[in-house]
Scaffold this active site. Structure first.
Site, short mmCIF file in Angstrom:
data_model
loop_
_atom_site.label_atom_id
_atom_site.label_comp_id
_atom_site.label_asym_id
_atom_site.label_seq_id
_atom_site.Cartn_x
_atom_site.Cartn_y
_atom_site.Cartn_z
N ARG A 294 0.91 -1.19 0.09
CA ARG A 294 -0.03 0.06 0.07
C ARG A 294 1.14 1.17 -0.02
O ARG A 294 2.21 1.24 0.11
CB ARG A 294 -1.07 -0.14 1.36
N VAL A 297 2.70 5.74 5.33
CA VAL A 297 2.33 6.97 5.69
C VAL A 297 3.54 7.79 5.40
O VAL A 297 3.34 9.17 5.02
CB VAL A 297 2.48 6.74 7.41
#
Ligand code: ADP
Length: 507
Positions: A294, A297
């Site tokens: 993914r 952050v």
């Protein structure tokens, strides 16, 4: 694959806003989802449309696949961006999107499956010759077997949850004496956090660096890496400060790690943005830790030094376009990100949700604040207490540290307690300034860094900093007369850690 016209962002807070910003720039309409606790949240106000998905606990709202899909259908969204956390690494959700004819902006389900469980990922990496942290490739069935294996590879070892994430279900074990309690607590934390109590063993690496490689792949078989991020400033195995380039990497090591990361991504037919995490030991050997399938952050630091918009790249890849570059760009300058949390460092980092009564966000040259809050906003206590990611860019590491300090000194948040002073103390610490901090840094310097709220402790922190710097310099003079390659920027620039600490204290 058709052009994406409307994206539902299946997330909240800063990451939902960050994704929507790029969508807007690309002329793509945006859809938010929100729980009861997020009715007045900024991501809802940022989106063109918003759909209510349930009560505050994420298990009853942001994690309910059918609610998210229903919202996407009702809105006429042709794609879903999952952000990070929540459903972002859930292969069954990817399959559900496919079945519903909605594009999932992320890797295929099979790649997620291959990298999802840490043990499976390790086995897959060993198969293609990627070096992994020594340990088992299968969960261990009984405590007796675990003890036997630990004895074989030698203490200290790390018990780790196979389904792990977020630093949970992980226990360092020094010897047989503390085995039983560590085994029991790792298993129960794993079960509570991941619904799966499978635990395996890794050799505990002493003083490692966490260095991760950003990878990107398109649907045409092109796989590249976009260099590294140094994420060794961790508290309880969770990142607090990230930077790129890593001060310990040489161009050769960067190229080697990049090549291995690309090999890892190719091995699982990866598509989209992913991160291959490595631990680098004191001899600069590196070992695969895990792959996050993914957007991370800390992706802004990579954006700063590459000039790329990683969310735009994700969308282009999801639309079937080819990657616009076929090799890693040379990093330009230096970027540092700090995670601003609604938490109280002087009270063991207890979350401090509540109403933000006043907010002044830093600005000026090369400062970026990815935030999910606004003045008058009440930080809910149901979710991660991160309120913003502050990232900066500068030509050199030394200037980037100074800029991050300057930006943090402009940050004013009233009404709730934040970790801003703690972040400043980290950036001022000689070990950080020098650029050779390992994953144990924040733990070891806990008292010095965490006590800065209290003026008396602040004096102690300065004293400790000075003693540390003195000892370090003396040691360096003894052992490394020529100075150290890789950390050259921090050591040759000679900004005194003392000065920095004093300066930050005066503010
Ligand atoms: P999670 O998926 O829960 O984030 P990771 O496997 O990515 O867990 O590890 C998180 C951090 O924990 C690492 O960056 C490192 O600081 C520490 N860690 C994990 N495994 C080891 C190990 N075998 N030896 C030393 N430290 C480790």
């Amino acid at each position: 694959m058709p052009k994406i016209r409307k994206v539902l962002v299946a997330n909240r807070g800063e990451i939902a806003i960050r994704v929507m910003r790029t969508c807007k720039e690309l002329g793509i309409a945006t859809v938010a989802v929100y729980s009861e606790a997020d009715r007045s949240a900024l991501h809802v106000r940022t989106a063109d449309q918003a759909f209510f998905v349930g009560p505050p606990p994420s298990r009853e709202s942001y994690l309910v696949q059918q609610r998210i899909l229903d919202a996407a259908k009702a809105a006429g969204a042709d794609a879903i961006h999952p952000g990070y956390g929540f459903l972002s690494e859930n292969a069954s959700f990817v399959r559900a999107c496919e079945a519903a004819g909605i594009t999932f902006i992320g890797p295929p389900a099979a790649a997620m499956d291959a990298m999802g469980e840490k043990t499976r990922a390790r086995a897959n990496m060993i198969k293609v010759g990627v070096p992994v942290v020594p340990g088992t490739t299968e969960p261990i069935a009984t405590e007796a077997e675990a003890r036997e294996y630990a004895q074989k590879i030698g203490f200290p070892i790390m018990l780790k949850a196979a389904g792990g994430g977020g630093g949970k279900g992980m226990r360092r074990v020094e010897g047989m004496g503390d085995f039983e309690s560590a085994w029991r607590s790792a298993k129960s934390e794993a079960l509570n956090s991941f619904g799966n109590d499978a635990v395996y063993i890794e050799k505990y690496l002493e003083k490692p660096h966490h260095v991760e490689i950003q990878v990107f792949a398109d649907t045409h078989g092109n796989v590249i890496h976009l260099n590294e991020r140094e994420c060794s400033a961790q508290r309880r195995h969770q990142k607090v400060v990230e930077e790129t380039p890593s001060p310990i990497l040489t161009p050769e090591l960067r190229a080697q790690m990049g090549e291995v990361a690309v090999k890892a991504a190719k091995a699982v037919n990866y598509v989209g943005a992913g991160t291959v995490e490595f631990l680098v030991d004191v001899h600069r050997n590196f070992y695969f830790l895990e792959m996050n399938t993914r957007l991370q952050v800390e992706h802004p630091v990579t954006e700063w030094v590459t000039g790329l918009d990683l969310v735009a790249l994700q969308i282009k890849v999801a639309e079937g376009e080819k990657l616009p570059l076929l090799e890693a760009p040379t990093p330009r300058g230096h970027s540092i990100e700090v995670r601003v949390y609604a938490e109280d460092p002087s009270r063991n980092f207890m979350p401090s949700p509540g109403k933000i009564t006043y907010l002044r966000v830093p600005g000026g040259p090369n400062v970026r604040d990815d935030s999910g809050v606004f003045p008058g906003y009440t930080v809910p206590n149901f979710y991660d207490p991160m309120i913003s990611k502050l990232s900066v860019w500068a030509p050199t590491r030394r200037e980037a540290i100074a800029r991050a300090q300057r930006a943090l000194s402009e940050y004013v948040v009233k009404g709730i307690t934040t970790n801003i002073r703690y972040l400043k103390a980290i950036l001022a610490h000689p070990e950080f300034v020098e650029g050779d901090y390992d994953t144990g840094f924040l733990g070891r310097e806990h008292t010095t860094l965490q006590g800065v709220e209290d003026p008396k402790l602040s004096e102690m922190a300065l004293l400790a900093s000075a003693v540390y710097a003195h000892q370090r310099d003396a040691k360096r003079a003894r052992t490394m007369p020529g100075g150290k390659a890789g950390a050259a920027d921090a050591s040759s620039g000679r900004i005194s850690p003392w000065r920095l600490a004093l300066r930050s204290r005066r503010r």
